[in-house]
Design an enzyme around this catalytic site. Structure first.
Site, PDB file in Angstrom:
ATOM      1  N   CYS A 228       0.884  -1.181   0.000  1.00 20.23           N
ATOM      2  CA  CYS A 228       0.000   0.000   0.000  1.00 20.23           C
ATOM      3  C   CYS A 228       0.913   1.219   0.000  1.00 20.23           C
ATOM      4  O   CYS A 228       0.901   2.031   0.925  1.00 20.23           O
ATOM      5  CB  CYS A 228      -0.925  -0.003   1.217  1.00 20.23           C
ATOM      6  SG  CYS A 228      -1.884  -1.522   1.453  1.00 20.23           S
ATOM      7  N   ALA A 229       1.706   1.353  -1.044  1.00 18.19           N
ATOM      8  CA  ALA A 229       2.866   2.253  -1.023  1.00 18.19           C
ATOM      9  C   ALA A 229       2.513   3.735  -1.069  1.00 18.19           C
ATOM     10  O   ALA A 229       3.267   4.561  -0.562  1.00 18.19           O
ATOM     11  CB  ALA A 229       3.795   1.915  -2.190  1.00 18.19           C
ATOM     12  N   GLY A 232       5.079   6.761  -1.422  1.00 19.19           N
ATOM     13  CA  GLY A 232       6.351   6.081  -1.285  1.00 19.19           C
ATOM     14  C   GLY A 232       7.276   6.452  -0.158  1.00 19.19           C
ATOM     15  O   GLY A 232       8.448   6.068  -0.179  1.00 19.19           O
ATOM     16  N   GLY A 233       6.806   7.163   0.863  1.00 16.31           N
ATOM     17  CA  GLY A 233       7.696   7.533   1.959  1.00 16.31           C
ATOM     18  C   GLY A 233       8.370   6.338   2.604  1.00 16.31           C
ATOM     19  O   GLY A 233       9.586   6.348   2.851  1.00 16.31           O
ATOM     20  N   LYS A 234       7.597   5.303   2.876  1.00 14.58           N
ATOM     21  CA  LYS A 234       8.165   4.114   3.522  1.00 14.58           C
ATOM     22  C   LYS A 234       8.932   3.243   2.529  1.00 14.58           C
ATOM     23  O   LYS A 234       9.901   2.570   2.904  1.00 14.58           O
ATOM     24  CB  LYS A 234       7.060   3.338   4.236  1.00 14.58           C
ATOM     25  CG  LYS A 234       6.445   4.127   5.390  1.00 14.58           C
ATOM     26  CD  LYS A 234       5.347   3.354   6.105  1.00 14.58           C
ATOM     27  CE  LYS A 234       4.747   4.188   7.236  1.00 14.58           C
ATOM     28  NZ  LYS A 234       4.003   5.370   6.737  1.00 14.58           N
ATOM     29  N   ASP A 252       0.244  -0.023  -5.430  1.00 12.87           N
ATOM     30  CA  ASP A 252      -0.841   0.836  -4.970  1.00 12.87           C
ATOM     31  C   ASP A 252      -1.948   0.807  -6.017  1.00 12.87           C
ATOM     32  O   ASP A 252      -1.702   0.480  -7.183  1.00 12.87           O
ATOM     33  CB  ASP A 252      -0.369   2.279  -4.744  1.00 12.87           C
ATOM     34  CG  ASP A 252      -1.291   3.033  -3.788  1.00 12.87           C
ATOM     35  OD1 ASP A 252      -1.071   2.938  -2.559  1.00 12.87           O
ATOM     36  OD2 ASP A 252      -2.229   3.685  -4.262  1.00 12.87           O
ATOM     37  N   ASP A 297       0.882  -1.074   5.009  1.00 11.83           N
ATOM     38  CA  ASP A 297       0.555   0.205   5.648  1.00 11.83           C
ATOM     39  C   ASP A 297      -0.841   0.572   5.141  1.00 11.83           C
ATOM     40  O   ASP A 297      -0.995   1.337   4.197  1.00 11.83           O
ATOM     41  CB  ASP A 297       1.597   1.250   5.256  1.00 11.83           C
ATOM     42  CG  ASP A 297       1.387   2.578   5.960  1.00 11.83           C
ATOM     43  OD1 ASP A 297       0.636   2.609   6.960  1.00 11.83           O
ATOM     44  OD2 ASP A 297       1.942   3.586   5.499  1.00 11.83           O
ATOM     45  N   CYS A 350      -1.836   4.499  10.744  1.00 13.85           N
ATOM     46  CA  CYS A 350      -1.595   5.762  11.455  1.00 13.85           C
ATOM     47  C   CYS A 350      -2.849   6.102  12.259  1.00 13.85           C
ATOM     48  O   CYS A 350      -3.286   7.244  12.294  1.00 13.85           O
ATOM     49  CB  CYS A 350      -1.199   6.887  10.509  1.00 13.85           C
ATOM     50  SG  CYS A 350      -2.363   7.215   9.178  1.00 13.85           S
TER      51      CYS A 350
END
Length: 399
Positions: A228-229, A232-234, A252, A297, A350
C-alpha cells in the site's frame, strides 16, 4: 511580526472558501501560499499555523460564534481562534465587540466533545476503545505538528545534512529513535529549496512514521513488497535499509501516487524499487509467496496524524470508519499471501483505535494459525510518544 489587516483578510477569505466548499484543507492551503509569493517567511508561518488551528478547533470556534451571535465568517473564525490558542490580538481589532473575556469563559464551560473540537460519535467511540487514555491523547492531537526529517543514508549522513542545512539558516536537532536518528526542524527557512533537499539527502517524514520501515526487519538482498505504497515515503526508507540491494516492489491502486514515488525515488538515488498498479486481485495472486518481507501500511482513519491533518476528523463518520475496518481485514487476509514461509509481515496504521490495530491482528491470527505475532509497536501521542500516532504488528509466517 506585525499582523496586518490585509494578511488576516486573505487568510479569512481562504477559510471561508474551504468551509463553503468542503475542500480538503491542505490542498487549499497549498494554493493560498502559491498565490502569495510576496509573503515573508514569518507571514507564511503565521498563516500556516493559524490556518491549521482553525480547522483543528472548528467545532469549538463555531460554538463560540453561535453562542455570541457573531457572523460565521472567516474573520470570526480567525478571531476566536486567537482567543482559543491564547495569541495576542492586533491593536486594530475591536475587542469590545467580540467580548474576549466572555469567550474565554465559554471555552471552560463547553461540553467535552466541543472543547476538544471533535464529532460526538468520534469522541464516544474513542472513549469506549481507549478509556482514560483518550482525553490525554485528544489533547495531544490538538497540538501543532512538529517537522522531522529522515536522512537518506544512500546519499548522506546526519552530520553532513545538519551542517549543510545550517549554512542556509535551517537549524535541526537530533532525535534518538530505536533504530536510527531523526532530525527535528527547529527553524525552517526554505527547507525544500535547500541544497540538501535538492540533492536528495533527506525526506520530510514524521519521527513516528520513521519507525515503521525498520520494524519490518529488512536486510540487503531481501525481496520486499510495500503493498500500500502511496507516494512512497516508507518505500524510500526500505530501499535505504536494503542498501539498494535486492528487490522492492511498491504497489498501490492509485497510479498518480506511484508516479510521485518514481520522482522521489530518482531524487533519492533509489534504483531497487519497481512500481506496479494494483488493477485487480490477480495482481496480488501473481505474487503469492514471493517475498521475504511484506509491508501493509493499510488505509485507515488517520486519527493518529490529526496534528498535521486536522480536518480529517470532519471528513470521517462512523459508517466510513466501519468500511475502512472491513477493508483492512480484507487487505490483511489477501495481501498476506505474498509472504514466503519463514518470512515476516508488518501490518501498520496511522490510527490510535484498537479496532483498526490490535483487534485486526487478533482476528487475523485466530483465522490463520500458521502465523504468529513476533512484536508490536504502539505510539500514542501524549501517552508514550511526542510524535504522530502509529501502530505496527510484526507477524511471522510459520507454514
Amino acid at each position: 511580526m506585525s499582523v496586518t489587516r490585509a494578511l488576516v483578510q486573505t487568510l479569512s477569505e481562504c477559510i471561508e472558501h474551504v468551509l463553503d466548499t468542503s475542500l480538503h484543507a491542505d490542498k487549499a492551503l497549498t494554493q493560498l501560499l502559491q498565490n502569495n509569493p510576496q509573503w515573508s517567511l514569518d507571514e507564511r508561518q503565521y498563516v500556516v499555523s493559524n490556518y491549521y488551528h482553525i480547522f483543528r478547533f472548528k467545532r469549538l470556534l463555531t460554538y463560540l460564534l453561535e453562542h455570541e451571535n457573531l457572523p460565521l465568517d472567516g474573520f470570526g473564525y480567525w478571531l476566536t481562534c486567537q482567543v482559543v490558542t491564547k495569541q495576542a490580538l492586533p491593536e486594530w481589532v475591536d475587542t469590545e465587540r467580540y467580548h474576549v473575556e466572555r469567550l474565554q469563559s465559554l471555552i471552560e464551560q463547553a461540553p467535552e466533545a466541543i472543547r476538544l473540537s471533535l464529532p460526538d460519535w468520534l469522541n464516544e467511540v474513542a472513549h469506549i476503545q481507549l478509556g482514560e487514555k483518550w482525553q490525554v491523547i485528544a489533547n495531544a492531537l490538538n497540538q501543532s505538528a512538529q517537522q522531522y526529517l529522515r536522512v537518506n543514508t544512500l546519499k548522506s549522513d546526519i552530520a553532513t545534512v545538519t551542517a549543510s542545512l545550517a549554512k542556509e539558516g535551517i537549524k535541526v536537532s537530533n532525535v534518538e529513535l530505536d533504530a536510527h536518528i531523526a532530525l527535528k526542524v527547529e527553524s525552517n527557512s526554505h527547507l525544500f529549496r535547500s541544497q540538501a533537499f535538492q540533492s536528495g539527502w533527506f525526506e520530510m517524514q514524521d519521527a513516528g512514521s520513521q519507525q515503521i520501515a525498520p520494524f519490518l526487519d529488512v536486510k540487503p538482498g531481501h525481496k520486499v513488497v510495500d503493498a500500500c505504497a502511496g507516494a512512497g515515503g516508507k518505500s524510500l526508507h526500505l530501499a535505504a535499509l536494503m542498501e539498494n540491494k535486492g528487490r522492492l516492489l511498491s504497489l498501490d491502486i492509485h497510479e498518480h501516487k506511484l508516479e510521485t514515488l518514481k520522482q522521489r525515488a530518482k531524487r533519492a538515488g533509489v534504483h531497487v524499487a519497481e512500481t506496479r498498479v494494483i488493477q485487480n486481485n490477480k495482481t496480488i495472486k501473481r505474487q503469492k509467496e514471493k517475498f521475504d518481507r511484506v509491508l501493509l501500511d493499510v488505509p485507515c482513519s488517520g486519527l493518529g496524524v490529526l496534528k498535521r491533518n486536522p480536518d480529517a476528523k470532519w471528513h470521517l463518520n462512523s459508517q466510513n470508519l466501519d468500511t475502512l475496518i472491513d477493508l483492512q481485514t480484507d487487505i490483511l487476509a489477501r495481501y498476506s499471501q505474498m509472504c514466503k514461509v519463514g518470512g515476516k509481515l508488518v501490518y501498520a496504521t496511522c490510527s490510535i483505535l484498537p479496532a483498526e490495530n490490535e483487534q485486526q491482528v487478533e482476528r487475523f491470527l485466530e483465522n490463520n494459525p500458521n502465523w504468529q505475532l513476533e512484536d508490536s509497536l504502539c505510539l500514542l501521542p501524549g501517552i508514550n510518544s511526542e510524535f504522530d500516532g502509529f501502530y505496527a504488528a510484526r507477524l511471522v509466517k510459520n507454514s
